[in-house]
Design a protein around this motif. Structure first.
Motif: not given
Length: 107
Positions: A25-28, A45-49, A52-55, A74-79
């Motif tokens: 949905k986010g990509l859409d 989606a990030i909260e659900k862990k 996918a790298p694209a996320l 922060k987001v990239l560290k989580k990824g």
């Protein structure tokens, strides 16, 4: 920091699945230029862990677009932490993280 707040039926949606639906949905939303809704879906989606790298790449790009460099880091560290080391796209996340950290430090 951008937070995710959900109520009622949204909470039920958030609690199901692995994050694939929200990433899609986010990509859409990105495709049609609705950055706010895209970020919302990406953060769910990030909260659900979701791993996918694209996320993480797409979320970081949006945060960068709006000058939210510390949040981008922060987001990239989580990824980097959640995407398996065996995933060939993880290196891209590491490079993006290095670049984002450099920008964040100069701000």
């Amino acid at each position: 920091e951008i937070g995710v707040r959900l109520v009622g039926s949204e909470m039920c949606i958030r609690d199901r699945g692995d994050g694939f639906f929200e990433e899609s949905k986010g990509l859409d939303y990105c495709t049609i230029g609705n950055d706010k809704e895209a970020l919302y879906q990406f953060y769910v989606a990030i909260e659900k862990k979701f791993d996918a790298p694209a996320l993480y790449k797409e979320t970081a790009k949006l945060l960068h677009k709006y000058g939210l460099y510390d949040e981008e880091v922060k987001v990239l560290k989580k990824g980097v932490a959640i995407v398996p080391a065996t995933n060939r796209h993880r290196e891209e996340l590491l490079k993006m993280l290095q670049d984002a950290m450099t920008i964040s430090k100069t701000r």
